[in-house]
Design a protein around this motif. Sequence first.
Motif, PDB file in Angstrom:
ATOM      1  N   THR A  37      11.891  10.825   7.675  1.00 54.58           N
ATOM      2  CA  THR A  37      11.875  10.194   8.998  1.00 54.58           C
ATOM      3  C   THR A  37      10.951   8.988   9.063  1.00 54.58           C
ATOM      4  OG1 THR A  37      10.154  11.728   9.715  1.00 54.58           O
ATOM      5  CG2 THR A  37      12.440  12.329  10.216  1.00 54.58           C
ATOM      6  N   ILE A  79       2.060  13.623   6.760  1.00 55.04           N
ATOM      7  CA  ILE A  79       2.355  14.918   6.147  1.00 55.04           C
ATOM      8  C   ILE A  79       1.591  16.034   6.854  1.00 55.04           C
ATOM      9  CG2 ILE A  79       2.038  16.285   4.051  1.00 55.04           C
ATOM     10  CD1 ILE A  79       2.676  13.689   2.485  1.00 55.04           C
ATOM     11  N   ILE A  80       0.312  15.798   7.116  1.00 51.15           N
ATOM     12  CA  ILE A  80      -0.495  16.799   7.835  1.00 51.15           C
ATOM     13  C   ILE A  80       0.090  17.068   9.217  1.00 51.15           C
ATOM     14  CG2 ILE A  80      -2.753  17.216   8.918  1.00 51.15           C
ATOM     15  CD1 ILE A  80      -3.969  15.738   6.459  1.00 51.15           C
ATOM     16  N   GLY A  81       0.641  16.022   9.831  1.00 47.37           N
ATOM     17  CA  GLY A  81       1.247  16.160  11.149  1.00 47.37           C
ATOM     18  C   GLY A  81       2.653  16.736  11.128  1.00 47.37           C
ATOM     19  N   GLY A  82       3.156  17.079   9.937  1.00 48.79           N
ATOM     20  CA  GLY A  82       4.464  17.740   9.847  1.00 48.79           C
ATOM     21  C   GLY A  82       5.650  16.800   9.713  1.00 48.79           C
ATOM     22  N   LYS A  83       5.398  15.540   9.461  1.00 52.54           N
ATOM     23  CA  LYS A  83       6.501  14.581   9.306  1.00 52.54           C
ATOM     24  C   LYS A  83       6.902  14.477   7.832  1.00 52.54           C
ATOM     25  CE  LYS A  83       6.371  13.546  13.622  1.00 52.54           C
ATOM     26  NZ  LYS A  83       7.396  14.040  14.506  1.00 52.54           N
ATOM     27  N   LYS A  84       8.079  13.948   7.628  1.00 53.37           N
ATOM     28  CA  LYS A  84       8.583  13.739   6.269  1.00 53.37           C
ATOM     29  C   LYS A  84       8.739  12.276   5.997  1.00 53.37           C
ATOM     30  CE  LYS A  84      11.376  17.012   3.870  1.00 53.37           C
ATOM     31  NZ  LYS A  84      12.654  17.570   3.652  1.00 53.37           N
TER      32      LYS A  84
END
Length: 84
Positions: A37, A79-84
């Motif tokens: 994303t 990445i830590i925030g859950g995004k790709k």
Amino acid sequence: MKRSPAQKVQKEENPVVSRTPLTPQKVAAELKNCGVTHIVSLPDSLARSLYSVLAHDPSFHYIPVCREGEAFAIAAGLIIGGKK
């Protein structure tokens, strides 16, 4: 089993390797298939056509950076925030 010199050894085809040229549109499509994303990149002139496709595709949040260190910090935060 020994082969005679007249027998040709056929190379096995690698199913991962494609004979069609890789285009920026194909790269963008594969990134979408992988669920990417966000794109964080340090733009350069060699890959500008890829950056242009990614930056103008509404499926991606394109984040250009000025330095490599900045890219790592932003990517790690994503990445830590859950995004790709």
